[in-house]
Design a protein around this motif. Structure first.
Motif, mmCIF file in Angstrom:
data_model
loop_
_atom_site.group_PDB
_atom_site.id
_atom_site.type_symbol
_atom_site.label_atom_id
_atom_site.label_comp_id
_atom_site.label_asym_id
_atom_site.label_seq_id
_atom_site.Cartn_x
_atom_site.Cartn_y
_atom_site.Cartn_z
ATOM 1 N N ALA A 164 57.896 41.041 -37.175
ATOM 2 C CA ALA A 164 57.984 39.786 -36.425
ATOM 3 C C ALA A 164 59.439 39.393 -36.221
ATOM 4 N N LEU A 165 60.258 39.523 -37.254
ATOM 5 C CA LEU A 165 61.679 39.193 -37.131
ATOM 6 C C LEU A 165 62.367 40.107 -36.116
ATOM 7 N N VAL A 166 62.021 41.391 -36.157
ATOM 8 C CA VAL A 166 62.633 42.347 -35.222
ATOM 9 C C VAL A 166 62.241 42.016 -33.785
ATOM 10 N N LEU A 167 60.968 41.692 -33.561
ATOM 11 C CA LEU A 167 60.502 41.397 -32.208
ATOM 12 C C LEU A 167 61.078 40.083 -31.685
ATOM 13 N N ILE A 168 61.163 39.094 -32.556
ATOM 14 C CA ILE A 168 61.769 37.823 -32.149
ATOM 15 C C ILE A 168 63.233 38.036 -31.772
ATOM 16 N N PHE A 169 63.930 38.840 -32.562
ATOM 17 C CA PHE A 169 65.322 39.153 -32.249
ATOM 18 C C PHE A 169 65.414 39.898 -30.918
ATOM 19 N N SER A 170 64.406 40.724 -30.603
ATOM 20 C CA SER A 170 64.385 41.430 -29.319
ATOM 21 C C SER A 170 64.303 40.445 -28.165
ATOM 22 N N LEU A 171 63.465 39.409 -28.318
ATOM 23 C CA LEU A 171 63.367 38.378 -27.281
ATOM 24 C C LEU A 171 64.698 37.633 -27.117
ATOM 25 N N VAL A 172 65.326 37.333 -28.253
ATOM 26 C CA VAL A 172 66.611 36.628 -28.207
ATOM 27 C C VAL A 172 67.647 37.473 -27.472
ATOM 28 N N LEU A 173 67.708 38.763 -27.787
ATOM 29 C CA LEU A 173 68.675 39.639 -27.130
ATOM 30 C C LEU A 173 68.402 39.751 -25.631
ATOM 31 N N PHE A 222 72.849 33.297 -31.092
ATOM 32 C CA PHE A 222 71.845 34.130 -31.735
ATOM 33 C C PHE A 222 70.822 33.303 -32.510
ATOM 34 N N ASN A 223 70.940 32.000 -32.437
ATOM 35 C CA ASN A 223 69.974 31.112 -33.093
ATOM 36 C C ASN A 223 68.638 31.220 -32.367
ATOM 37 N N ALA A 224 67.664 31.848 -33.007
ATOM 38 C CA ALA A 224 66.368 32.101 -32.362
ATOM 39 C C ALA A 224 65.672 30.816 -31.952
ATOM 40 N N LEU A 225 65.889 29.737 -32.693
ATOM 41 C CA LEU A 225 65.216 28.474 -32.391
ATOM 42 C C LEU A 225 65.621 27.935 -31.023
ATOM 43 N N LYS A 226 66.791 28.336 -30.539
ATOM 44 C CA LYS A 226 67.253 27.884 -29.224
ATOM 45 C C LYS A 226 66.548 28.619 -28.086
ATOM 46 N N HIS A 227 65.934 29.745 -28.407
ATOM 47 C CA HIS A 227 65.389 30.610 -27.365
ATOM 48 C C HIS A 227 63.866 30.710 -27.367
ATOM 49 N N LEU A 228 63.244 30.523 -28.502
ATOM 50 C CA LEU A 228 61.831 30.871 -28.609
ATOM 51 C C LEU A 228 60.912 29.889 -27.900
ATOM 52 N N ASP A 229 59.929 30.440 -27.231
ATOM 53 C CA ASP A 229 58.811 29.690 -26.683
ATOM 54 C C ASP A 229 57.618 29.964 -27.603
ATOM 55 N N PRO A 230 57.035 28.935 -28.224
ATOM 56 C CA PRO A 230 55.960 29.174 -29.211
ATOM 57 C C PRO A 230 54.826 30.037 -28.685
ATOM 58 N N MET A 231 54.320 29.732 -27.485
ATOM 59 C CA MET A 231 53.212 30.507 -26.941
ATOM 60 C C MET A 231 53.628 31.938 -26.659
ATOM 61 N N GLY A 232 54.815 32.105 -26.061
ATOM 62 C CA GLY A 232 55.298 33.446 -25.763
ATOM 63 C C GLY A 232 55.495 34.281 -27.013
ATOM 64 N N ALA A 233 56.009 33.656 -28.089
ATOM 65 C CA ALA A 233 56.229 34.379 -29.348
ATOM 66 C C ALA A 233 54.906 34.786 -29.978
ATOM 67 N N LEU A 234 53.910 33.898 -29.962
ATOM 68 C CA LEU A 234 52.598 34.214 -30.536
ATOM 69 C C LEU A 234 51.921 35.347 -29.775
ATOM 70 N N LEU A 235 51.997 35.299 -28.452
ATOM 71 C CA LEU A 235 51.399 36.368 -27.662
ATOM 72 C C LEU A 235 52.098 37.701 -27.922
ATOM 73 N N LEU A 236 53.409 37.669 -28.091
ATOM 74 C CA LEU A 236 54.137 38.897 -28.391
ATOM 75 C C LEU A 236 53.656 39.501 -29.700
#
Length: 223
Positions: free
Chosen positions: A17-26, A51-65
């Motif tokens: 999950a951390l790796v995939l979230i970081f992929s979205l951030v990148l 690189f602060n993931a909280l600035k980039h993440l969309d909750p629904m998009g992250a859950l679907l990923l």
């Protein structure tokens, strides 16, 4: 897609999950820095070149990923009117996130290939017998899923349907007189999302393209 991993191996799931979230951030940072390079500092002024993931993440998009394998982050704000030169800037900004996902997929694929060559028994036990063999097993599963999902994200975003990146790439290749019409199509983004969900659910052309790409990817790694 990954819900079984959560129940079978929670530690590996959370590492993945951390790796995939970081992929979205990148992916989003790729868009933001490309825009900055071509003269648009909108993302920087909005505090999104971080690189602060909280600035980039969309909750629904992250859950679907994490549970479906296709997702998204909050798009970085970009003012395409400030890009200089405009069409080249639009092309590079649009393709930057895709290039990052493809690069990540390649790196994870190389890691998986290396593990297959140096630790074949552990890789076999992990991927075939579903027995996570210590650290090597965790790294194998993370590389396996992260490589495949980054490939899917890249190809999914290449689809030339608004508001996906592929539509912006197509726009950059077309004469500017068509751009206002293409920008207006963004208002139908929700309908686009529903059509793509139906395609994935009922094995439509996008789904078949992604399946073919995944199969080719793993055949290349495992022969």
């Amino acid at each position: 897609m990954l819900i079984q991993l959560l129940t079978q191996d929670p530690v590996t799931f959370f590492v993945l999950a951390l790796v995939l979230i970081f992929s979205l951030v990148l992916h989003e940072l790729g868009h933001g820095y490309a825009a900055y390079f071509f003269g648009d500092d909108t993302a920087k002024r909005a505090g999104r070149l971080t690189f602060n993931a909280l600035k980039h993440l969309d909750p629904m998009g992250a859950l679907l990923l994490l549970f479906v394998g296709v997702g998204w982050a909050k798009p970085v704000p970009i003012d395409t009117r400030r890009l200089r030169p405009y069409r080249l800037g639009l092309f590079v900004v649009s393709i930057a996130g895709i290039v990052i996902n493809l690069t990540l997929s390649l790196l994870f694929g190389l890691l998986l290939y290396y593990l297959k060559e140096t630790q074949p028994l552990a890789v076999y036990a992990t991927l075939v017998e579903h027995q996570t063999a210590g650290l090597v097993g965790v790294v194998t599963l993370v590389a396996f899923y992260a490589g495949a999902i980054n490939l899917i994200l890249a190809l999914f975003n290449l689809v030339p349907i608004p508001p996906l990146d592929g539509s912006r790439i197509l726009m950059a290749l077309l004469p500017e007189r068509y751009h206002p019409f293409l920008w207006r199509l963004d208002r139908y983004a929700m309908y686009t999302f529903l059509l793509i969900v139906l395609d994935l659910q009922f094995n439509g052309p996008i789904s078949r393209m992604l399946d073919w790409a995944q199969s080719t990817y793993f055949r290349t790694i495992f022969g």
